[in-house]
Design an enzyme around this catalytic site. Sequence first.
Site, PDB file in Angstrom:
ATOM      1  CB  THR A  31      -0.892   0.032   1.260  1.00  0.00           C
ATOM      2  OG1 THR A  31      -0.031   0.067   2.397  1.00  0.00           O
ATOM      3  CG2 THR A  31      -1.781  -1.198   1.338  1.00  0.00           C
TER       4      THR A  31
ATOM      5  CD  GLU B 248      -5.272  -2.573   1.586  1.00  0.00           C
ATOM      6  OE1 GLU B 248      -5.574  -2.022   0.501  1.00  0.00           O
ATOM      7  OE2 GLU B 248      -4.816  -1.949   2.554  1.00  0.00           O
TER       8      GLU B 248
ATOM      9  CE  LYS C  95     -18.715  11.675  12.612  1.00  0.00           C
ATOM     10  NZ  LYS C  95     -18.683  10.664  13.629  1.00  0.00           N
TER      11      LYS C  95
ATOM     12  CD1 TRP D 196     -18.728  12.083   8.535  1.00  0.00           C
ATOM     13  CD2 TRP D 196     -20.312  10.524   8.302  1.00  0.00           C
ATOM     14  NE1 TRP D 196     -18.197  10.877   8.916  1.00  0.00           N
ATOM     15  CE2 TRP D 196     -19.146   9.911   8.783  1.00  0.00           C
ATOM     16  CE3 TRP D 196     -21.427   9.734   8.073  1.00  0.00           C
ATOM     17  CZ2 TRP D 196     -19.071   8.547   9.047  1.00  0.00           C
ATOM     18  CZ3 TRP D 196     -21.358   8.379   8.331  1.00  0.00           C
ATOM     19  CH2 TRP D 196     -20.195   7.799   8.823  1.00  0.00           C
TER      20      TRP D 196
HETATM   21  P1  ADP Z   1      -3.610   3.866  -1.225  1.00  0.00           P
HETATM   22  O1  ADP Z   1      -4.160   5.067  -1.942  1.00  0.00           O
HETATM   23  O2  ADP Z   1      -4.062   3.738   0.191  1.00  0.00           O
HETATM   24  O3  ADP Z   1      -2.229   3.558  -1.457  1.00  0.00           O
HETATM   25  P2  ADP Z   1      -5.023   2.232  -3.027  1.00  0.00           P
HETATM   26  O4  ADP Z   1      -4.400   2.721  -4.249  1.00  0.00           O
HETATM   27  O5  ADP Z   1      -5.243   0.819  -2.831  1.00  0.00           O
HETATM   28  O6  ADP Z   1      -4.210   2.601  -1.844  1.00  0.00           O
HETATM   29  O7  ADP Z   1      -6.320   3.078  -2.788  1.00  0.00           O
HETATM   30  C1  ADP Z   1      -7.495   2.564  -2.278  1.00  0.00           C
HETATM   31  C2  ADP Z   1      -8.422   3.670  -1.907  1.00  0.00           C
HETATM   32  O8  ADP Z   1      -8.582   4.580  -2.988  1.00  0.00           O
HETATM   33  C3  ADP Z   1      -9.817   3.201  -1.593  1.00  0.00           C
HETATM   34  O9  ADP Z   1      -9.920   2.714  -0.293  1.00  0.00           O
HETATM   35  C4  ADP Z   1     -10.612   4.468  -1.801  1.00  0.00           C
HETATM   36  O10 ADP Z   1     -10.558   5.311  -0.676  1.00  0.00           O
HETATM   37  C5  ADP Z   1      -9.881   5.145  -2.921  1.00  0.00           C
HETATM   38  N1  ADP Z   1     -10.587   4.893  -4.179  1.00  0.00           N
HETATM   39  C6  ADP Z   1     -10.332   3.951  -5.093  1.00  0.00           C
HETATM   40  N2  ADP Z   1     -11.178   4.062  -6.130  1.00  0.00           N
HETATM   41  C7  ADP Z   1     -11.997   5.097  -5.868  1.00  0.00           C
HETATM   42  C8  ADP Z   1     -13.082   5.725  -6.545  1.00  0.00           C
HETATM   43  N3  ADP Z   1     -13.498   5.324  -7.734  1.00  0.00           N
HETATM   44  N4  ADP Z   1     -13.678   6.769  -5.940  1.00  0.00           N
HETATM   45  C9  ADP Z   1     -13.275   7.214  -4.743  1.00  0.00           C
HETATM   46  N5  ADP Z   1     -12.252   6.680  -4.061  1.00  0.00           N
HETATM   47  C10 ADP Z   1     -11.624   5.634  -4.608  1.00  0.00           C
END
Ligand code: ADP
Length: 555
Positions: A194, A339, A447, A452
């Site tokens: 991640t 994940e 918040k 929210w």
């Molecule tokens: P990180 O950004 O934590 O390294 P990821 O690339 O796996 O990891 O990102 C996952 C996160 O990206 C999701 O939990 C969500 O918050 C956000 N995300 C992914 N796709 C979308 C989407 N289409 N719209 C909004 N948020 C998104």
Amino acid sequence: MFQFSSSPVEGHMMSDPLLISSIIQYADRYHPDTEIVSRRVEGDMHRYTYRDCHKRARKMANALAALGIRPGERIGTLAWNGYRHLELYYAISGSGSVMHTINPRLHADQITYIINHAEDQYLFFDISFLSLVESVAPQCKGVKGFVMMCGRERMPTATALPNLHCYEALLEQHDDDYAWPVLNETAASSLCYTSGTTGNPKGALYSHRSTLLHSYATVQPNAFGLSSREVVMPVVPMFHVNAWGLPYSAPMAGAKLVLPGPLVDGNSLFELIEEEGVTFSAGVPTVWLGVLDHADKAGKHFTAFKRIVIGGSACPPALMKGYRERYGVEVIHAWGMTEMSPVGAVCSLHPRHAALGTEEQQQLREKQGQAVFGIKMKVAGDLGEELPWDGKTRGNLLVKGPWVIGSYFKGEGGEALQNGWFPTGDVVTIDKDGYMQITDRSKDVIKSGGEWIGSIDLENIAMAHPAVHQAACIGVYHPKWDERPLLVVEKRPGAELDKQSLLGFYEGKVARWWLPDDVVFVDALPIGATGKVLKSEIRKQFKDFKLSAEPTRNG
Ligand code: ADP
């Protein structure tokens, strides 16, 4: 982890394992002449076929064995989207080792941490990362050797890197007589970390089985809809969650692959889309803003380009509309996480939606969509209670499925699951038809007075303003309401815009108490290693921000 009810009668079908090597074997057998076109780091274009790719992957598998790499060992890569990287996807995983793609945009300390944590045995890298690799190598004592992904003519004459090999020389030294081993399908195949916006990055260790099932799911018509009639260009990097699985799903579908290398600016991508007849692509919103801007400014049109899957962060509605209304290109919103291999949901419209008005269709497209087959979802309150699918009630999204993480690599971060479900950290609503919409990441939630405020909604409205390039909304301290929204805006170059007119643009679009209390204009929003706007960085930058405006929230 799971408890199964037992049955006295077993099915009688073969349990032939689901293996990554079978994908490239299939593509070679049934789509041998289908092209893979790469823009090389060296600057030129490279073209070959699935048959060629399979042949070179087998040679590389022999080379890996000769280097002493054993099954289960991790091999790191620092590389752009290109044919050699693709060969490694198959050679490393197919031979039973673990393909560990590393994001070169991470900070050098994080790269070092990841290489050591993964215990990478060898590191393969594109020529553009030579100095990066030289700088981290002294801290990565476990790495036995390095392979520069180039021909002999590009090898450095002097380098401090120990045991440095040349990719093409390795291939020359080995033949393609290699039989892919029949592995256990649950064996580890690849590892992605991640991006570690909070704390150290954590590893998601995929298996052959999870990767194959994810590929089957994503090629489906209501997901990415891939087939041999598509020309697929993954813009999402092969070092970011395996380019959303496209290096597997495109060959599985027999689609032509176009790999853009390091050039992902609007102009370069536009050119490649047109030159190679790309029909389908995928990437994060920021990249697609660049392509749209380029097409708008240059007054150009797409010829064959039909669909873009946009995900990773919320796709601004103005971006979707821009592609659809001005260019006839459909933007498909998708959601996923490292994940989850990563795809969890895709927003496809169904025949019954054809009867909806344009605006209602647009509102549906803005949702992140329905779970792809194989993924189960539920929304839960803070106490774990299940919340209704009514399109209004917000809660934490939990998921389950055969390509969802069960635990982090090396047990990092403790228990990853809550009663067998993975808590995504996303705050969502799900409507009665199962369309999920992310209103926030739990760590980005604002918040105000205990209620929210959806930061994504506020950002989307700002980004619909013609003078706004990108916008991010964060919560800042307020003595009465705890937190109030602050909007941070990057204007389009040369555009005129002031706070009052931007706030006026919100009129009638959100409840009055949602209005940002202040607007700050910045030269550029910080972009993270995966191409997303880095809200954590913006929060740090504005942590002592004093709200100058009268609180908009009344009551
Ligand atoms: P990180 O950004 O934590 O390294 P990821 O690339 O796996 O990891 O990102 C996952 C996160 O990206 C999701 O939990 C969500 O918050 C956000 N995300 C992914 N796709 C979308 C989407 N289409 N719209 C909004 N948020 C998104």
